[in-house]
Design a protein around this motif. Sequence first.
Motif, short mmCIF file in Angstrom:
data_model
loop_
_atom_site.label_atom_id
_atom_site.label_comp_id
_atom_site.label_asym_id
_atom_site.label_seq_id
_atom_site.Cartn_x
_atom_site.Cartn_y
_atom_site.Cartn_z
N TYR A 44 0.84 -1.20 0.00
CA TYR A 44 0.00 0.00 0.00
C TYR A 44 0.88 1.25 0.00
O TYR A 44 1.98 1.24 0.55
CB TYR A 44 -0.88 0.04 1.26
N MET A 47 1.59 2.63 3.62
CA MET A 47 0.80 1.84 4.58
C MET A 47 1.56 0.61 5.07
O MET A 47 0.98 -0.33 5.57
CB MET A 47 -0.52 1.39 3.94
N GLU A 57 -3.16 11.83 8.38
CA GLU A 57 -2.79 10.94 7.29
C GLU A 57 -2.79 9.48 7.75
O GLU A 57 -3.31 8.60 7.07
CB GLU A 57 -1.41 11.30 6.74
N LYS A 77 -5.24 6.28 6.54
CA LYS A 77 -4.66 5.01 6.08
C LYS A 77 -5.21 3.83 6.87
O LYS A 77 -5.46 2.75 6.32
CB LYS A 77 -3.12 5.04 6.19
N GLN A 99 -8.61 3.02 5.50
CA GLN A 99 -8.49 2.26 4.25
C GLN A 99 -8.15 0.79 4.52
O GLN A 99 -8.67 -0.11 3.87
CB GLN A 99 -7.40 2.89 3.37
N TYR A 100 -7.28 0.58 5.48
CA TYR A 100 -6.85 -0.77 5.83
C TYR A 100 -8.02 -1.59 6.38
O TYR A 100 -8.25 -2.73 5.98
CB TYR A 100 -5.72 -0.68 6.87
#
Length: 844
Positions: free
Chosen positions: A30, A33, A79, A83, A86-87
Amino acid sequence: MIHDQRAEKFRQIVENKFQIYNSLFMSLPYDKMTNIGMLLPFLYEESRTGYEAGKTPENIVEEFFKNHTDLQTEEQKLELLFKIIQYIERQVVLFDSIEDAAFPNLHSESDSGTVTNLFERSFQDHKIEKVREKLKDFSVKVVFTAHPTQFYPSSVQRIIQDLRGAITSDSVTQIDMLLQQLGKTPFVNKEKPTPIDEALSIISYLRYVYYDTIGELFTKIKKTFGNGHFHLHEDIIQLGFWPGGDRDGNPFVTADVTKRVAEELRSAILKSYYSHLKFIRRRLSFRGVSEVLTQLSEELYAAIFDGKSITAEDILKKAAEAEKILVNEHNSLFLDLLANFRDRVMIFGTHFATLDIRQDSRIHQKVIDEVFAKVSGNEEADYEQKFNTLIQISETVNAEDFEDIVKDTLLTVSQVTDIQNLNGLRGMNRYIISNSDAVKDVMNVYAFFKVCGYKDEDINMDIVPLFETMEGLANAENVMNELYHNPVYKKHLEKRGNQQTIMLGFSDGTKDGGYLKANWEIYKAKEVLTKLSEQKNIKVVFFDGRGGPPARGGGKTHDFYASQGKTIANNKIELTIQGQTITSIFGNKEQAKYNFEQLLTAGVENDVFKNAKKELTEKERTLIIELADISYGKYSDLKAHPMFVPYLQEMSTLEYYGKTNIGSRPSKRGNGSELKFEDLRAIPFVGSWSQLKQNVPGFFGFGYAMQKMKEQGRFEEVRELYKGSDFFKTLVLNSMMSMNKSYFPLTYYIKSNPKFGAFWNILFDEYELSREIMLELTGFKMLQEEDPLSRKSVKIREKIVLPLLSIQQYALMKIQKGEGNKEAYEKLVTRSLFGNINASRNSA
């Protein structure tokens, strides 16, 4: 014993696989990430222990930053939080895919509620003939809606389908590749989908899931109960469709959109026939048969791409021609393939799914008023005068003489015949009226057809009132009685075969009256409408507007329908399915087939296997009325609390639903800037409680009502009601499901809030009371004890999203305090909605 075996199997093929495949996330490339997989367990642990200790989400997230990262600036922290979201979103997809892939191994062909089980049961009880008799005219209809509870773009949905297949075959390499793809594929629509986008998304399910599922289930029922005399009717399983036709509160659904969606439905089913025929022609390569099928294939192609006319009768005629040659000249070889194709054409026609029109009664009244004023030059007249004038006008009203909603309503009605000519009469045959609470609401729609130039005999549409508020449900009997006596409507109903569909809204009913009261009022309304309709020799069909969770009429659907006794008409089971419920319950062939069977057998069982637990005694009925009234009083007090709407506005995600780009429809009715309770749509209303992990609409008032009985020394009566009534038992178990998905420690911090603390305590006290008294009532040691698979699934899902909820609450607290980058925090709230919506699977 079976529960224990399935729970162990769930541990092996769901829990264990999730642990194994989840580890693949650790090494995924990612963007920025790489260390999220290692940080996430720390945020989870900080959240779990922190909430139990009474810490605020702000404390928890700040301690996470301090203890586990070296981030200093707000920008860096934000930020990282984005992330993490999203994970987690991708973890949810992985778990969904694993659980869906495991479905066939966790359910068997002979489970309770399957067609096989129904046959075995009817064989043992010598009731096979009774089942066949019931199947002759019984049907199930699932109506797909465009309600905004599904946020995945089509690109992600395709990955999910492939991931499910890779998990089924345990292909680690393929799973790894798909997870990498998932990691780099955006999860969020840049813009709101249009009604066409929504329609096309669900049409893809029609083509790639339901075409085969319903065809195969039809064949299974035919083979299971077939004999030389039993013939299964093609409408036994039907599909309905709202995207592109439901304009209630959606200004983006226009007459043009409706026409386009009808064309897309027709095109989709013809493409399915074309593909199916291509497969059949590989086998039926015999002289004579091959030529007929090739010709049919060419005709389908021309109809799809060149706009040539073709009807279901045309297709069936060609299939019959091929079948005759096959039987007479080729020993009936592969005849079953042709029979299967013919069945599909009979089931789906050229419409695939029936496109409904729906609009709010208040909009209809505006249209009637403007059309009457234009036609008569008179704005002052009572309803009778307006109606009688409009149905007797000799010239068709020109839609172009009006603007906006009036013009579009008239254009929509005017094109019904065109759509019926294109897709067949089954393609569009009813008009649904939201917020029906008077006879004029139904008759206004009849008037629309008259002013658009339709003769009485050309109105091939059912007019369907939707009773959804407490007032509407209370008025339902009087409205229908008056309609059945109305000479104009009576004549129309005779032309429609003396069958009346009545829709009942569980979602708005619960929002308006609370969980127990709404369900009881709907049950009562069905009883009185059944009795009234039978007296008038009208065949009544109830269409239930149900959502995903119990608070919107969802939950244990088979149990709900199987619990309705002989006092409620059982001619057909018809219900809405929406958003994430489409993907989670009807999203692949195995699940869809299983759940269609559950609905079908629930209706058949109701008539064939008489069960005393389905019939409420007078004593039970009186007790439910008492409980419902007490519960309603408690819920009404909550709604009237001055903090009710402000709490949702300021402390929940209510105002962020409209920013999520998951649906084309606005999140509230009306255009006013002030938020009113009556303008709230059921989905963001119920969904916001779900995001808070409070699920208030699914239980509030229920426990209080039972506690009142206990204080009166009458708790044993409630216990007997639970044991003796399937209906009441289903309500209790569904309410317990709502509570099991609640997690009040998430919002413990609000109890010390000077503005909302007292209100939060009202909610928490009722949750604690309801939980304790329902456990006492059922004898369970934990919520959902009777359903270990669901309980385990909920537990894992809640664990996955707990860090996400911490982030959401953290962002809301920052916004409330006016600290930091407000725009970024608002975006954080909106983004955090998605993973939680999907993880809940029936959150709205």
